[in-house]
Design a protein around this motif. Structure first.
Motif, PDB file in Angstrom:
ATOM      1  N   MET A  26       3.123   3.622   3.765  1.00  0.00           N
ATOM      2  CA  MET A  26       3.927   2.771   2.569  1.00  0.00           C
ATOM      3  C   MET A  26       3.576   0.998   2.282  1.00  0.00           C
ATOM      4  SD  MET A  26       4.280   5.923   1.461  1.00  0.00           S
ATOM      5  CE  MET A  26       4.760   4.941  -0.579  1.00  0.00           C
ATOM      6  N   ASN A  27       3.796   0.244   3.828  1.00  0.00           N
ATOM      7  CA  ASN A  27       3.078  -0.756   3.293  1.00  0.00           C
ATOM      8  C   ASN A  27       2.625  -1.677   3.234  1.00  0.00           C
ATOM      9  OD1 ASN A  27       5.831  -1.414   3.554  1.00  0.00           O
ATOM     10  ND2 ASN A  27       6.062  -2.065   5.625  1.00  0.00           N
ATOM     11  N   GLN A  28       1.075  -0.925   3.718  1.00  0.00           N
ATOM     12  CA  GLN A  28      -0.562  -0.877   3.571  1.00  0.00           C
ATOM     13  C   GLN A  28      -1.218  -0.374   1.874  1.00  0.00           C
ATOM     14  OE1 GLN A  28      -1.487   1.445   7.210  1.00  0.00           O
ATOM     15  NE2 GLN A  28      -2.761   0.028   6.703  1.00  0.00           N
ATOM     16  N   VAL A  29       0.090   0.714   1.405  1.00  0.00           N
ATOM     17  CA  VAL A  29      -0.489   1.151   0.431  1.00  0.00           C
ATOM     18  C   VAL A  29       0.645   0.208  -1.061  1.00  0.00           C
ATOM     19  CG1 VAL A  29       0.035   2.754  -1.319  1.00  0.00           C
ATOM     20  CG2 VAL A  29      -0.888   3.298   0.755  1.00  0.00           C
ATOM     21  N   ALA A  30       1.360  -0.173  -0.703  1.00  0.00           N
ATOM     22  CA  ALA A  30       1.821  -1.424  -1.574  1.00  0.00           C
ATOM     23  C   ALA A  30       1.652  -2.249  -1.690  1.00  0.00           C
ATOM     24  CB  ALA A  30       3.205  -0.942  -1.217  1.00  0.00           C
ATOM     25  N   ALA A  31       1.045  -2.773  -0.580  1.00  0.00           N
ATOM     26  CA  ALA A  31       0.233  -4.043  -0.789  1.00  0.00           C
ATOM     27  C   ALA A  31      -1.563  -3.883  -1.741  1.00  0.00           C
ATOM     28  CB  ALA A  31       0.167  -4.867   0.890  1.00  0.00           C
TER      29      ALA A  31
END
Ligand SMILES: [Zn+2]
Length: 58
Positions: A26-31
């Motif tokens: 989810m962090n990767q996607v948010a970035a």
């Protein structure tokens, strides 16, 4: 392995993500959403739309 194809959420985007950790995914996607799509705020609606597309492949 958790996987997400951004194109399932943002039609036309070819980016794909995978991570053994769901939170890191989810962090990767948010970035990516911020840099590629100008989505600077992940609202509950956006979060639900993204999470609905996350698949788990053992
Ligand atoms: Zn994308």
């Amino acid at each position: 392995m958790f996987k997400l194809a951004c194109g399932d959420v943002m039609p036309g985007c070819a980016a794909r993500f995978e991570n053994t950790d769901r939170d890191q995914l989810m962090n990767q996607v948010a970035a990516h959403a911020a840099s590629a799509h100008g989505v600077n705020e992940v609202t509950p609606d956006v979060l639900r739309a993204v999470e609905a597309q996350v698949t788990f492949v053992a």
